[in-house]
Design a protein around this motif. Structure first.
Motif, mmCIF file in Angstrom:
data_model
loop_
_atom_site.group_PDB
_atom_site.id
_atom_site.type_symbol
_atom_site.label_atom_id
_atom_site.label_comp_id
_atom_site.label_asym_id
_atom_site.label_seq_id
_atom_site.Cartn_x
_atom_site.Cartn_y
_atom_site.Cartn_z
ATOM 1 N N PHE A 134 113.247 26.801 81.190
ATOM 2 C CA PHE A 134 114.597 26.632 80.406
ATOM 3 C C PHE A 134 115.313 28.105 80.724
ATOM 4 O O PHE A 134 116.472 28.000 81.007
ATOM 5 N N SER A 135 114.478 29.143 80.684
ATOM 6 C CA SER A 135 115.072 30.575 80.999
ATOM 7 C C SER A 135 115.402 30.610 82.648
ATOM 8 O O SER A 135 116.554 31.157 82.970
ATOM 9 N N ALA B 149 128.209 34.774 78.440
ATOM 10 C CA ALA B 149 127.347 35.721 77.889
ATOM 11 C C ALA B 149 126.373 35.184 76.785
ATOM 12 O O ALA B 149 125.276 35.607 76.513
ATOM 13 N N PHE B 150 126.787 34.115 76.008
ATOM 14 C CA PHE B 150 126.095 33.663 75.203
ATOM 15 C C PHE B 150 124.909 32.908 75.653
ATOM 16 O O PHE B 150 123.720 32.885 75.204
ATOM 17 N N ALA B 151 124.920 32.482 77.175
ATOM 18 C CA ALA B 151 123.706 31.730 77.675
ATOM 19 C C ALA B 151 122.821 32.971 77.851
ATOM 20 O O ALA B 151 121.391 32.620 77.732
ATOM 21 N N ALA B 152 123.274 34.068 78.332
ATOM 22 C CA ALA B 152 122.230 34.978 78.401
ATOM 23 C C ALA B 152 121.612 35.528 77.107
ATOM 24 O O ALA B 152 120.459 35.838 77.124
ATOM 25 N N MET B 153 122.281 35.377 76.110
ATOM 26 C CA MET B 153 121.667 35.782 74.807
ATOM 27 C C MET B 153 120.681 34.888 74.350
ATOM 28 O O MET B 153 119.696 35.321 73.776
ATOM 29 N N LEU B 154 121.196 33.511 74.636
ATOM 30 C CA LEU B 154 120.037 32.462 74.296
ATOM 31 C C LEU B 154 118.740 32.493 75.150
ATOM 32 O O LEU B 154 117.562 32.567 74.656
ATOM 33 N N ALA B 155 118.867 33.223 76.458
ATOM 34 C CA ALA B 155 117.691 33.402 77.292
ATOM 35 C C ALA B 155 116.961 34.477 76.640
ATOM 36 O O ALA B 155 115.668 34.502 76.765
ATOM 37 N N ILE B 156 117.638 35.432 76.344
ATOM 38 C CA ILE B 156 117.072 36.669 75.698
ATOM 39 C C ILE B 156 116.092 36.275 74.756
ATOM 40 O O ILE B 156 115.035 36.755 74.339
ATOM 41 N N VAL C 8 115.145 33.195 73.593
ATOM 42 C CA VAL C 8 113.755 32.627 73.890
ATOM 43 C C VAL C 8 112.851 33.267 74.661
ATOM 44 O O VAL C 8 111.488 33.212 74.194
ATOM 45 N N LEU C 9 113.056 34.200 75.574
ATOM 46 C CA LEU C 9 112.042 35.221 76.482
ATOM 47 C C LEU C 9 111.413 36.103 75.279
ATOM 48 O O LEU C 9 110.171 36.257 75.359
#
Length: 230
Positions: free
Chosen positions: A28-29, A180-187, A189-190
């Motif tokens: 997903f990330s 940027a919200f997609a990047a924050m979501l990935a951060i 999750v990771l």
């Protein structure tokens, strides 16, 4: 006669179990990462018109991105093999986050190049460590694990241009900031994965080439141990 862990023992079964929760988080990330990476190329027509760029200048954007995204990967991969850093996945996504925001607010061509470099660096940090984690979580099913990991990235690369066409092109360069919200979501999750589950799979440096190794003792030789692969 040697005593070793068998494939039927609980410890061996635990060690070799495929961690689909980890693979799902990594895939997903990977989807989010590659989706954001593909936005750079997808908005070339917008950037060309906005900053009156020549095709040579567009090529320099690609060159800058590829140098940071591709050339740096073996260097980073070599380092993380020796010094595993699960949290570096979040760090890499942080670079991508800064790059996306910089690209959304870029007032000139130099800023666009800086944004491309940051997004490329984020990809270079993310891919080597995430590939290593996918292998460790495979439980020996390396082909399956790599396939799950790749599906996320390929889907993200395909989705990026579609999102650019439907969101960024109609609403302009500044609308990139929504990604940027997609990047924050990935951060998130990771970081959650690294905090909660990294200890449950063996995060071993390159010197311990395979992640799941058990110690077995020779019968009749107290205090002596030898490594065996299971």
């Amino acid at each position: 006669m040697e005593k070793s862990l068998t494939a039927d023992s609980p410890a061996a079964a635990h060690a070799t179990r495929t961690r689909f929760n980890v693979l799902g988080a990594i895939s997903f990330s990977h989807f989010l990462n590659d989706m954001m990476q593909s936005l750079v190329v997808a908005i070339y027509p917008l950037l060309k018109g906005e900053f009156h760029l020549s095709f040579v200048q567009i090529g320099v954007i690609t060159l800058t991105y590829q140098i940071c995204a591709s050339v740096l990967q073996p260097i980073i991969g070599t380092y993380t093999d020796k010094h595993p850093k699960p949290y570096s996945l979040s760090v890499g996504m942080g670079f991508t986050l800064i790059g996306i925001v910089t690209l959304a607010l870029a007032p000139n061509y130099v800023s666009v190049l800086a944004a491309a470099a940051l997004i490329g660096a984020g990809s270079a940090i993310f891919h080597p460590e995430s590939s290593r984690i996918a292998r460790l979580a495979s439980g020996g099913r390396h082909g399956l694990a790599q396939s799950i990991f790749q599906v996320g990235g390929n889907a993200g690369a395909a989705m990026g241009p579609l999102l650019a066409a439907s969101i960024i092109i109609p609403h302009g360069q500044a609308s990139l900031v929504w990604f940027a919200f997609a990047a924050m979501l990935a951060i998130a999750v990771l970081a959650g994965w690294a905090d909660g589950t990294s200890a449950s799979i063996s995060i071993a440096p390159a010197s311990n080439a395979w992640p799941f190794r058990a110690r077995c003792r020779r019968a009749g030789s107290p205090g002596r141990s030898s490594s065996c692969w299971c």
